[in-house]
Design a protein around this motif. Structure first.
Motif, mmCIF file in Angstrom:
data_model
loop_
_atom_site.group_PDB
_atom_site.id
_atom_site.type_symbol
_atom_site.label_atom_id
_atom_site.label_comp_id
_atom_site.label_asym_id
_atom_site.label_seq_id
_atom_site.Cartn_x
_atom_site.Cartn_y
_atom_site.Cartn_z
ATOM 1 N N ILE A 59 41.574 1.612 -4.841
ATOM 2 C CA ILE A 59 41.199 2.592 -5.902
ATOM 3 C C ILE A 59 42.629 3.235 -6.243
ATOM 4 N N HIS A 60 43.698 3.136 -5.751
ATOM 5 C CA HIS A 60 44.784 3.951 -6.219
ATOM 6 C C HIS A 60 45.794 2.950 -7.253
ATOM 7 N N LEU A 61 45.052 2.204 -7.833
ATOM 8 C CA LEU A 61 45.827 1.464 -9.151
ATOM 9 C C LEU A 61 45.013 1.800 -10.073
ATOM 10 N N TRP A 62 45.707 1.285 -11.283
ATOM 11 C CA TRP A 62 45.305 1.850 -12.891
ATOM 12 C C TRP A 62 44.736 0.543 -13.327
ATOM 13 N N GLU A 63 43.717 0.148 -13.327
ATOM 14 C CA GLU A 63 43.082 -1.068 -14.201
ATOM 15 C C GLU A 63 41.449 -0.685 -14.119
ATOM 16 N N TRP A 64 40.718 -1.643 -14.870
ATOM 17 C CA TRP A 64 39.638 -1.282 -15.375
ATOM 18 C C TRP A 64 38.584 -1.089 -14.078
ATOM 19 N N PRO A 65 38.560 -1.752 -12.942
ATOM 20 C CA PRO A 65 37.471 -1.554 -12.228
ATOM 21 C C PRO A 65 37.751 -0.030 -11.560
ATOM 22 N N GLN A 66 39.036 0.420 -11.300
ATOM 23 C CA GLN A 66 39.076 1.959 -10.871
ATOM 24 C C GLN A 66 38.649 2.818 -11.768
ATOM 25 N N GLY A 67 38.909 2.207 -13.215
ATOM 26 C CA GLY A 67 38.284 3.099 -14.337
ATOM 27 C C GLY A 67 36.930 3.321 -14.365
ATOM 28 N N VAL A 68 36.241 2.443 -13.964
ATOM 29 C CA VAL A 68 34.746 2.525 -13.860
ATOM 30 C C VAL A 68 34.428 3.191 -12.838
ATOM 31 N N GLY A 69 35.052 2.999 -11.516
ATOM 32 C CA GLY A 69 34.929 3.891 -10.319
ATOM 33 C C GLY A 69 34.935 5.222 -10.723
ATOM 34 N N LEU A 70 36.084 5.772 -11.338
ATOM 35 C CA LEU A 70 36.173 7.013 -11.714
ATOM 36 C C LEU A 70 35.093 7.830 -12.624
ATOM 37 N N TYR A 71 34.710 6.915 -13.395
ATOM 38 C CA TYR A 71 33.615 7.420 -14.326
ATOM 39 C C TYR A 71 32.225 7.694 -13.374
ATOM 40 N N GLY A 72 32.064 6.866 -12.271
ATOM 41 C CA GLY A 72 30.999 7.292 -11.356
ATOM 42 C C GLY A 72 31.294 8.624 -10.549
ATOM 43 N N LEU A 73 32.502 8.794 -10.207
ATOM 44 C CA LEU A 73 32.823 9.883 -9.676
ATOM 45 C C LEU A 73 32.685 11.280 -10.544
ATOM 46 N N LEU A 74 33.126 10.946 -11.821
ATOM 47 C CA LEU A 74 32.745 12.066 -12.757
ATOM 48 C C LEU A 74 31.467 12.454 -12.717
ATOM 49 N N GLN A 75 30.495 11.433 -12.965
ATOM 50 C CA GLN A 75 29.132 11.479 -13.016
ATOM 51 C C GLN A 75 28.498 12.112 -11.817
ATOM 52 N N LEU A 76 29.177 11.872 -10.865
ATOM 53 C CA LEU A 76 28.555 12.798 -9.644
ATOM 54 C C LEU A 76 29.191 14.103 -9.695
ATOM 55 N N TYR A 77 30.423 14.313 -10.230
ATOM 56 C CA TYR A 77 30.624 15.666 -10.149
ATOM 57 C C TYR A 77 29.967 16.589 -11.353
ATOM 58 N N GLU A 78 29.595 16.092 -12.356
ATOM 59 C CA GLU A 78 28.794 16.708 -13.378
ATOM 60 C C GLU A 78 27.260 16.819 -12.833
ATOM 61 N N ALA A 79 26.801 16.017 -11.881
ATOM 62 C CA ALA A 79 25.297 16.372 -11.578
ATOM 63 C C ALA A 79 25.341 17.192 -10.359
ATOM 64 N N THR A 80 26.557 17.355 -9.507
ATOM 65 C CA THR A 80 26.460 18.272 -8.177
ATOM 66 C C THR A 80 27.456 19.486 -8.276
ATOM 67 N N LYS A 81 28.618 19.461 -9.222
ATOM 68 C CA LYS A 81 29.625 20.595 -9.339
ATOM 69 C C LYS A 81 30.160 20.515 -8.229
ATOM 70 N N ASP A 82 30.461 19.315 -7.354
ATOM 71 C CA ASP A 82 31.066 19.431 -6.183
ATOM 72 C C ASP A 82 32.652 19.584 -6.353
ATOM 73 N N ALA A 83 33.354 20.751 -6.013
ATOM 74 C CA ALA A 83 34.727 20.829 -6.079
ATOM 75 C C ALA A 83 35.637 19.870 -5.776
ATOM 76 N N LYS A 84 35.196 19.126 -4.551
ATOM 77 C CA LYS A 84 36.054 18.190 -3.959
ATOM 78 C C LYS A 84 36.001 17.193 -4.845
ATOM 79 N N VAL A 85 34.962 16.678 -5.381
ATOM 80 C CA VAL A 85 34.990 15.498 -6.372
ATOM 81 C C VAL A 85 36.060 15.651 -7.293
ATOM 82 N N LEU A 86 35.915 16.878 -7.966
ATOM 83 C CA LEU A 86 36.737 17.216 -8.904
ATOM 84 C C LEU A 86 38.419 17.090 -8.680
ATOM 85 N N GLU A 87 38.722 17.656 -7.432
ATOM 86 C CA GLU A 87 39.942 17.553 -6.749
ATOM 87 C C GLU A 87 40.394 16.259 -6.622
#
Length: 359
Positions: free
Chosen positions: A38-66
């Protein structure tokens, strides 16, 4: 049967945690940048981060944003890799972090990379974005993957920076990719097109490639304003695809990695993305309610492929375009960041379905 909210929330927590700690433990990767850690910059990690963004938008969990901020801060400190279609994927979430945090460094990077897409990304026939990747320009090649990895970011950058030309280019790229990759006889998409040889390589209806359109077009409609005629065209294409998918969905809710080849293995990331696109499309009124059962079957199937540690199983490794169905059948199966992320997409949509049912 619809899983209850507690089950979905538990799975979301486990799947997101597993993605935040993902390491490569089993595959000898051949790509210049690893696709699993996960700590590399490529497309799979990019899609992964987008999943976490959607999680943050749905839950407003500050730990996800952090986590998201710390991830990007660490990568920016290390220095970013070469610009290409696939390395643009992490920019989609960074663009949203500009809105959420107001961080001027994030904005500077997004402005630089979106400008590069318009001025520096190689073009091939009909001005299509050439699917250049790290270490390989892929002369003359376009892939359906590009719509998700690069075009969604360009669209979002166009809105954020008030660049109408970016928005228009994003629309154009969807149209040109449909022109060369959509198979009107089946309603499905081919993986790629070669402008040098004028062919669709092995003319394979690859599962995850098709899913990039199903999921991507629903997100595009929520990123940029689209005039009625083009919106109808994009959704007519999606509806025709979903009709074809409905006939190919296995009774357990899964789809095969080669959609119309039942001898190919079932694949979870494509199943999750199809289900996500269908359920989201219904929620926003883009798709007819009659397709809901297809999305719900996909949700149930994906839940069955999450192990006790939250790792999503039965996910195919990164897949370049192939010359025949066997190529896709031979792709290794491994936990991947995009498998985790696309699973988050559909689990979060499951929560949305529940909330709507309660209302």
């Amino acid at each position: 049967m619809m899983p209850n909210q507690e089950v979905l929330l538990e799975k979301i927590s486990k799947v997101s945690h597993a993605m935040e700690t993902m390491k490569n433990t089993s595959i000898n990767e051949q790509f210049p940048i690893g696709l699993i850690d996960i700590h590399l910059w490529e497309w799979p990690q990019g899609v992964g981060l987008y999943g976490l963004l959607q999680l943050y938008e749905a839950t407003k969990d500050a730990k996800v944003l952090e986590f998201l901020e710390s991830w990007y801060n660490a990568r920016l400190m290390e220095g970013l890799p070469e610009k290409n279609v696939n390395t643009c994927a992490p920019m989609l979430t960074l663009m949203s972090l500009c809105e959420l945090t107001g961080n001027p460094e994030y904005e500077r990077v997004c402005e630089e990379w979106s400008s590069w897409i318009m001025k520096g990304l190689l073009r091939t026939g009909d001005g299509a974005f050439q699917h250049m990747i790290t270490g390989d320009a892929n002369d003359g090649q376009i892939l359906i993957d590009t719509l998700f990895m690069t075009v969604l970011f360009l669209a979002k950058a166009g809105v954020y920076f008030k660049k109408k030309e970016y928005i228009e280019e994003a629309k154009r790229q969807f149209l040109v990719h449909i022109k060369y990759l959509y198979n009107k006889e089946t309603g499905l998409f081919y993986h790629g097109w070669d402008f040098n040889g004028n062919h669709n390589y092995g003319a394979v209806h690859w599962g995850r490639g098709n899913a990039w359109y199903t999921a991507g077009v629903m997100d595009l409609l929520n990123i940029i304003p689209i005039e009625d005629g083009l919106k109808t065209y994009l959704l007519d294409t999606a509806t025709a695809q979903i009709k074809a998918l409905s006939k190919l969905q296995h009774k357990d809710g899964m789809w095969h990695t080669v959609l119309d080849d039942s001898d190919s293995y079932q694949e979870t990331s494509a199943t999750a993305a199809f289900g996500y696109g269908i359920l989201k499309g219904i929620r926003y009124g883009y798709l007819d309610e009659s397709y809901r059962h297809i999305g719900m079957k996909a949700l149930a199937a994906v839940l069955n492929h999450i192990d006790e540690d939250g790792v999503v199983q039965q996910v195919s490794y990164g897949t370049p375009v192939g010359q025949g169905a066997q190529f896709y059948k031979d792709i290794a199966i491994s936990p991947m960041g995009y498998g985790q992320a696309l699973t988050l997409f559909i689990l979060i949509e499951g929560l949305q379905v529940q909330a709507a049912d309660i209302r």
